[in-house]
Structures are given as C-alpha cells and as structure tokens.
Enzyme design. Sequence first.
Site, PDB file in Angstrom:
ATOM      1  N   ARG A  14       0.856  -1.187   0.000  1.00 60.06           N
ATOM      2  CA  ARG A  14       0.000   0.000   0.000  1.00 60.06           C
ATOM      3  C   ARG A  14       0.888   1.232   0.000  1.00 60.06           C
ATOM      4  O   ARG A  14       1.546   1.550   0.979  1.00 60.06           O
ATOM      5  CB  ARG A  14      -0.909  -0.005   1.230  1.00 60.06           C
ATOM      6  CG  ARG A  14      -1.900   1.147   1.302  1.00 60.06           C
ATOM      7  CD  ARG A  14      -2.759   0.995   2.561  1.00 60.06           C
ATOM      8  NE  ARG A  14      -3.781   2.037   2.641  1.00 60.06           N
ATOM      9  CZ  ARG A  14      -3.599   3.227   3.182  1.00 60.06           C
ATOM     10  NH1 ARG A  14      -2.418   3.545   3.702  1.00 60.06           N
ATOM     11  NH2 ARG A  14      -4.578   4.106   3.219  1.00 60.06           N
ATOM     12  N   SER A  29     -12.999  -3.992  -0.861  1.00 57.32           N
ATOM     13  CA  SER A  29     -13.357  -3.348   0.401  1.00 57.32           C
ATOM     14  C   SER A  29     -14.864  -3.165   0.468  1.00 57.32           C
ATOM     15  O   SER A  29     -15.461  -2.561  -0.432  1.00 57.32           O
ATOM     16  CB  SER A  29     -12.669  -1.985   0.520  1.00 57.32           C
ATOM     17  OG  SER A  29     -11.293  -2.133   0.758  1.00 57.32           O
ATOM     18  N   LYS A  76      -6.660   5.186   9.270  1.00 53.39           N
ATOM     19  CA  LYS A  76      -7.844   5.852   8.725  1.00 53.39           C
ATOM     20  C   LYS A  76      -8.754   6.246   9.888  1.00 53.39           C
ATOM     21  O   LYS A  76      -9.744   5.561  10.176  1.00 53.39           O
ATOM     22  CB  LYS A  76      -8.587   4.932   7.736  1.00 53.39           C
ATOM     23  CG  LYS A  76      -7.826   4.663   6.449  1.00 53.39           C
ATOM     24  CD  LYS A  76      -8.685   3.879   5.480  1.00 53.39           C
ATOM     25  CE  LYS A  76      -7.978   3.685   4.149  1.00 53.39           C
ATOM     26  NZ  LYS A  76      -8.834   2.953   3.168  1.00 53.39           N
TER      27      LYS A  76
END
Length: 211
Positions: A38, A107, A137
């Site tokens: 990521r 997701s 997040k």
Amino acid sequence: MNGLHGLYAITPDGLHGRELLERAEAALKGGARVLQYRDKSDDQARRLTDARALARLCARHQALFIINDDVELCRASGAGGVHLGEDDTALDMARARLGAGTIIGISCYNDLARARRAAAAGADYLAFGAVFPSSTKPGARQAGLELLRQARRELALPLVAIGGITPENAPSVIETGVDMVAMIQGLFGQPDITAAARAVNQQFQAFRGSP
C-alpha cells in the site's frame, strides 16, 4: 481458497527500499500468508521497483502478494492480486485486465449489500472494517464484531477484517469466523514484527486448528 487464511499484512506508508523489504520479510517469517503493498505516492518508478522486489520476496515465502488499488502496477510487478476500494477500478474492468487467475479483493466497509454485489460479480475475497478505531484511517466507517458475524453467516467467500486490529484484540475478531485479519500499525508498529505475526497466527490455530 488456498492462502486466504491467517494474517494479512499491509505495508505502512513511508517505507521504501531496504527498510520496506526487511520489515515485510519479518512479517512473512512470522507467518503472514498475504502481504499487501500500500503506497499512495506518485513515484511510479520507485513503486514498481519496490513492488517487484516484494513479489520476489513473497514468492520465496510462499505468500500471496497483493497490490492496493493499482491494477496496472499489479500487472507490471507480477503480483498475485489487487485490492480495490469503492473509488478504484471497477471489479469487472479489473478482471478483464488481469485475467481469471488473479485474486481480486474488495473493500466492503460496513456494507453487506456491497459485499453481496461484489460476491455475485466474482470477487475472490471481501474485506470489512474498520473493526476498531484506526490510526491509519481515523475517519473510517465502523464495522463491528456483530457485522462480521453476520457477514460470516451470509457469505461463503473468504472474509478479511481490518481496522485497529492488534495482537491483543485479534482473538475477539478471529472468533467471529473471519478467515483473515489485516494489520498495518498493529503489526509493523510492534518492536518485534516477527513475534507479533507469529502470535496472531497462533491465535488462528488455537481457534481453528492448523490450516
């Protein structure tokens, strides 16, 4: 599905080159079965270099290598799959580009209807979260343990739980029946990454027996 069980490690922002590889290998040595790269930066050349190196590393450890968001980087790096969010490439377009043999994860946040649609469209696994508050997040939608249990009752595909999971709270997540727990800071923020990874996999074994 082969390989889609146990610890799902996701690389944190800001790791590159040798440090990225060393920390990723520490997670793989601890038994991480999936590693997701990521990196939200715009440095395409560096991202490709790092992704190819990680693909080779995962191959040595017989782990599945996943790219976050980027279908073209998945193709160019030799990754085994791609993980897509709601603002990324559509699943059918990714499948057409990558082929039937590539793993595509979706997701689903806290949305079971989205998960059902993704399953019907040919997703290979479904991810729910954030299960707990997450430093990665902080504003993420919340998908609690009861939603994970409901998803397990309704959906046959492999399920991933993500968001604020640590070796300490992982057992409560594993008990819901999910196939994988995804960890970023809960793993890579530990002083001993290998030991943390091993602890999570031991928790899976304790609940389900060896894969």
